[in-house]
Write an enzyme that holds these catalytic residues in place. Sequence first.
Site, mmCIF file in Angstrom:
data_model
loop_
_atom_site.group_PDB
_atom_site.id
_atom_site.type_symbol
_atom_site.label_atom_id
_atom_site.label_comp_id
_atom_site.label_asym_id
_atom_site.label_seq_id
_atom_site.Cartn_x
_atom_site.Cartn_y
_atom_site.Cartn_z
ATOM 1 N N ARG A 18 115.581 50.621 96.568
ATOM 2 C CA ARG A 18 114.306 49.927 96.355
ATOM 3 C C ARG A 18 113.223 50.787 97.545
ATOM 4 N NH1 ARG A 18 113.798 44.666 94.723
ATOM 5 N NH2 ARG A 18 111.903 44.920 95.737
ATOM 6 N N TYR A 76 123.065 43.719 91.634
ATOM 7 C CA TYR A 76 123.192 42.932 90.670
ATOM 8 C C TYR A 76 124.706 42.772 90.631
ATOM 9 C CZ TYR A 76 118.686 43.392 88.618
ATOM 10 O OH TYR A 76 117.149 43.410 88.275
ATOM 11 N N PRO A 96 118.447 41.656 82.787
ATOM 12 C CA PRO A 96 117.325 42.310 83.601
ATOM 13 C C PRO A 96 118.227 43.818 84.004
ATOM 14 C CG PRO A 96 118.367 40.625 85.105
ATOM 15 C CD PRO A 96 119.098 40.428 83.769
ATOM 16 N N ASP A 103 111.906 44.996 88.960
ATOM 17 C CA ASP A 103 111.666 45.969 89.953
ATOM 18 C C ASP A 103 111.566 47.329 89.403
ATOM 19 O OD1 ASP A 103 114.279 46.265 89.525
ATOM 20 O OD2 ASP A 103 115.074 46.026 91.365
HETATM 21 P P1 FAD Z 1 106.627 36.168 83.291
HETATM 22 O O1 FAD Z 1 106.783 36.933 84.347
HETATM 23 O O2 FAD Z 1 107.584 34.996 83.331
HETATM 24 O O3 FAD Z 1 105.459 35.452 83.641
HETATM 25 C C1 FAD Z 1 105.077 34.240 82.598
HETATM 26 C C2 FAD Z 1 103.808 33.344 83.539
HETATM 27 O O4 FAD Z 1 103.473 32.428 82.934
HETATM 28 C C3 FAD Z 1 104.264 32.996 85.143
HETATM 29 O O5 FAD Z 1 103.236 33.546 85.900
HETATM 30 C C4 FAD Z 1 104.462 31.303 84.805
HETATM 31 O O6 FAD Z 1 103.733 31.016 85.970
HETATM 32 C C5 FAD Z 1 103.343 31.304 83.782
HETATM 33 N N1 FAD Z 1 103.384 30.115 83.030
HETATM 34 C C6 FAD Z 1 104.508 29.730 82.404
HETATM 35 N N2 FAD Z 1 104.329 28.645 81.799
HETATM 36 C C7 FAD Z 1 103.443 28.211 81.687
HETATM 37 C C8 FAD Z 1 102.368 27.316 81.347
HETATM 38 N N3 FAD Z 1 102.751 26.119 80.646
HETATM 39 N N4 FAD Z 1 101.163 27.297 81.730
HETATM 40 C C9 FAD Z 1 100.552 28.047 82.533
HETATM 41 N N5 FAD Z 1 101.323 28.918 82.874
HETATM 42 C C10 FAD Z 1 102.419 29.055 82.776
HETATM 43 N N6 FAD Z 1 112.150 43.525 83.980
HETATM 44 C C11 FAD Z 1 112.003 44.642 83.981
HETATM 45 O O7 FAD Z 1 111.468 45.487 83.365
HETATM 46 N N7 FAD Z 1 112.683 45.653 85.069
HETATM 47 C C12 FAD Z 1 113.558 45.027 85.803
HETATM 48 O O8 FAD Z 1 113.965 45.585 86.742
HETATM 49 C C13 FAD Z 1 113.650 43.517 85.951
HETATM 50 N N8 FAD Z 1 114.462 42.805 86.865
HETATM 51 C C14 FAD Z 1 114.566 41.726 86.629
HETATM 52 C C15 FAD Z 1 115.404 41.008 87.784
HETATM 53 C C16 FAD Z 1 115.658 39.636 87.581
HETATM 54 C C17 FAD Z 1 116.408 39.000 88.580
HETATM 55 C C18 FAD Z 1 115.011 38.728 86.755
HETATM 56 C C19 FAD Z 1 115.077 37.413 86.655
HETATM 57 C C20 FAD Z 1 114.114 39.437 85.561
HETATM 58 C C21 FAD Z 1 113.983 40.707 85.616
HETATM 59 N N9 FAD Z 1 113.235 41.510 84.823
HETATM 60 C C22 FAD Z 1 113.060 42.761 84.832
HETATM 61 C C23 FAD Z 1 112.529 40.816 83.609
HETATM 62 C C24 FAD Z 1 111.167 40.550 84.094
HETATM 63 O O9 FAD Z 1 110.973 39.716 85.229
HETATM 64 C C25 FAD Z 1 110.417 39.742 82.905
HETATM 65 O O10 FAD Z 1 110.821 40.201 81.692
HETATM 66 C C26 FAD Z 1 108.977 39.869 83.210
HETATM 67 O O11 FAD Z 1 108.382 39.192 84.181
HETATM 68 C C27 FAD Z 1 108.155 39.077 82.032
HETATM 69 O O12 FAD Z 1 106.774 39.055 82.113
HETATM 70 P P2 FAD Z 1 106.093 37.941 81.259
HETATM 71 O O13 FAD Z 1 104.678 38.280 81.975
HETATM 72 O O14 FAD Z 1 106.389 38.052 79.716
HETATM 73 O O15 FAD Z 1 106.656 36.545 81.863
#
Ligand code: FAD
Length: 649
Positions: A271, A279, A354, A49
């Site tokens: 928010r 958290y 996070p 977020d």
């Molecule tokens: P993801 O968001 O995990 O996206 C990966 C995508 O790949 C997903 O859509 C998934 O469905 C897809 N996928 C996975 N495996 C496969 C496969 N084999 N084949 C096809 N598709 C696949 N970050 C912040 O910057 N600020 C915050 O305030 C923050 N708060 C958070 C709070 C919580 C509770 C959590 C859990 C995380 C938080 N984060 C925060 C971290 C943030 O959510 C992640 O770092 C971010 O989503 C990473 O982005 P990404 O695109 O690398 O991976």
Amino acid sequence: MTPTDSEVDVLIVGAGPAGLMLATWLSQLQISTRIIDKRSTKIMAGQADGFQCRTLEILDSFGIDRVWKESNRMLEVCFWNPDENGVIRRTGRTPDTPKGLSRFTESVLHQGRMERFFLDHLKETGDRIRVERPVIPSLLQVDESEINNPSAYPVAIKIQHLTDEQATPNQGNNIPNGLFRSNLTADDTDDLIRQSSGKEGTEETIRAKYLVGCDGAHSWTRKQLGFKMEGEHTEIIWGALDVVPITDFPDIRSRCLIHSASEGSLMVIPREKRIVRLYIQLKEVGAGGGAVDRSKVTPEQILKAAQKIIAPYKLDYEKCDWFTAYQIAQRVSDGFEKFDRVFLAGDAVHTHSPKAGQGQNVSIQDAYNLGWKIGLVARGQASPEILKTYATERQQIARELIAFDQKFSKLFSGRPAKDVSDETGVSLEEFRNVFHQGAVFAAGLSVDYGPNILVVKEDEGKEGTVRCRPDLANKLNIGMRLPSHKIVNQSDSLSIELQRLLPSDGRFRLIVFAGDIRKPEIYTRFEKLGEYLSSKDSVVSLYTSKDSPRDSVIEVLTVHSAKRTTIELQSLPEAFHPFDKSMGWDYWKVYADDESYHEGHGQVYENFGIDKDEGCIVVVRPDGYVAATVAVDDVQSLEAYFGRFMIKL
Ligand code: FAD
């Protein structure tokens, strides 16, 4: 190739923030791209977020301003600690984003909105790239004999289409939650591959020039490449709860870091839409050295833990929007790419807590670093050599991120010190110091790319190399993003942020800080540069095709320091305000560092440490990072810089 085979320049696995950022870049650069995701829908609530300053600058450079418009601005942080009787008290307040860091401040909005904005932007920029769901890759092969052939498609990926049931995990609770995406739970990709008989849909082999795994913490792509995540997995379990709070706690609409005497700690993140993210350290759910049974974690349990920490204040809710639980794993992948053909970005290469709001931001920034490099290489404008800078630049950031997170999490999870002699406890002073030192890092503004083919930090000394002159802009950091200050348009007097002149469109920029061009010797130097830029051998001519607009590869912008009203645009060399048969003169290339009518004086020369007699040229990469500074008359250095990676037409 079988009949179902198809070819594409870039295949992206995963449509989270990293994958969608990459798709946005590639859509902007009109690169043929496909993006697949195993989920049948994007995130609807919760998860990341926090949007940091640099991410907001990047989004703005694509014209995506909806985060800034819809989000809650988080301006203040309050520290709460136990007093001598063990009762929590407010012990300090501070701005959340240090003053003057960026034109944006930290803002909060849930990740699903971000994913929506990216998807809408893809539609608006030609609707060429659509997320294909629910689809998983099941086989990856790279033809090593073809990796050095720029026109080859050496990466073969077999993909499978899933049914909606396979792609929608049972969340085990009526309230939307992030447990299935949490790093507490096992990955399900292997199960999906096994279940998928191929009956429900088609199988397809795609041949791509580049594959980018943006597939999150359990990255399938990373596993295929044989890379390992290195680092620690802590035993501490945290809960996150998005609720509309009913409370008498006075600072519920400020970011709060609350350390209780013995019940653990709590972070409050105010928010959008009256929601507050909490958290909470969950003391009663032990990890016990292994994976946690997620069915044990409920919103009620997280609330109970929060109530204990925040007592004597009361805390309750009627409306819960989302919840999750997670265990902190601070890890970095030991590889970010293979053969400069397969890349990893985002959570696929770094995971951490996070609480400092970093994951989504750093993931978006990984993809932002990679997108234009793949784009320019795929278009045949730049040599594949530039792709090597992705891993070197971003691996370093990932390591810094983990080091920062380790420090921040330890202090946040630690027990508050009882008094100055309590050495194992965390003192308020220590916590505040780390918070303040970390603020620039957390904002994404300490990123400083080291010297490489794209970044020149010093005079390289030899004939035919870049005579970089950092002294000519001695307050500007080469390797860091170009900061923004107001400048005034020469033609219409509009005051504008310098960064607004740097949209993410794949162009390099030469920002000519020409100096006080009223002075004859300074004007002569400027005029000579104009003659060079218009010549057929200049860097602008060499790398731009005759059919394309003259500024489509390297754009020349001027910021002079003369009084604006003493200069006439038409008297300046055409190279600085090019003419086009159908569009007329370009009035948006020359600016003054001068007082504006309504918005003061940006003092950009002063802020960048540029002498008004000397001036300089600042070379800016397509991602807004400063590549080099050279003297206004040093065109050989411009040739040396672009000559090492740009491809002549
Ligand atoms: P993801 O968001 O995990 O996206 C990966 C995508 O790949 C997903 O859509 C998934 O469905 C897809 N996928 C996975 N495996 C496969 C496969 N084999 N084949 C096809 N598709 C696949 N970050 C912040 O910057 N600020 C915050 O305030 C923050 N708060 C958070 C709070 C919580 C509770 C959590 C859990 C995380 C938080 N984060 C925060 C971290 C943030 O959510 C992640 O770092 C971010 O989503 C990473 O982005 P990404 O695109 O690398 O991976």
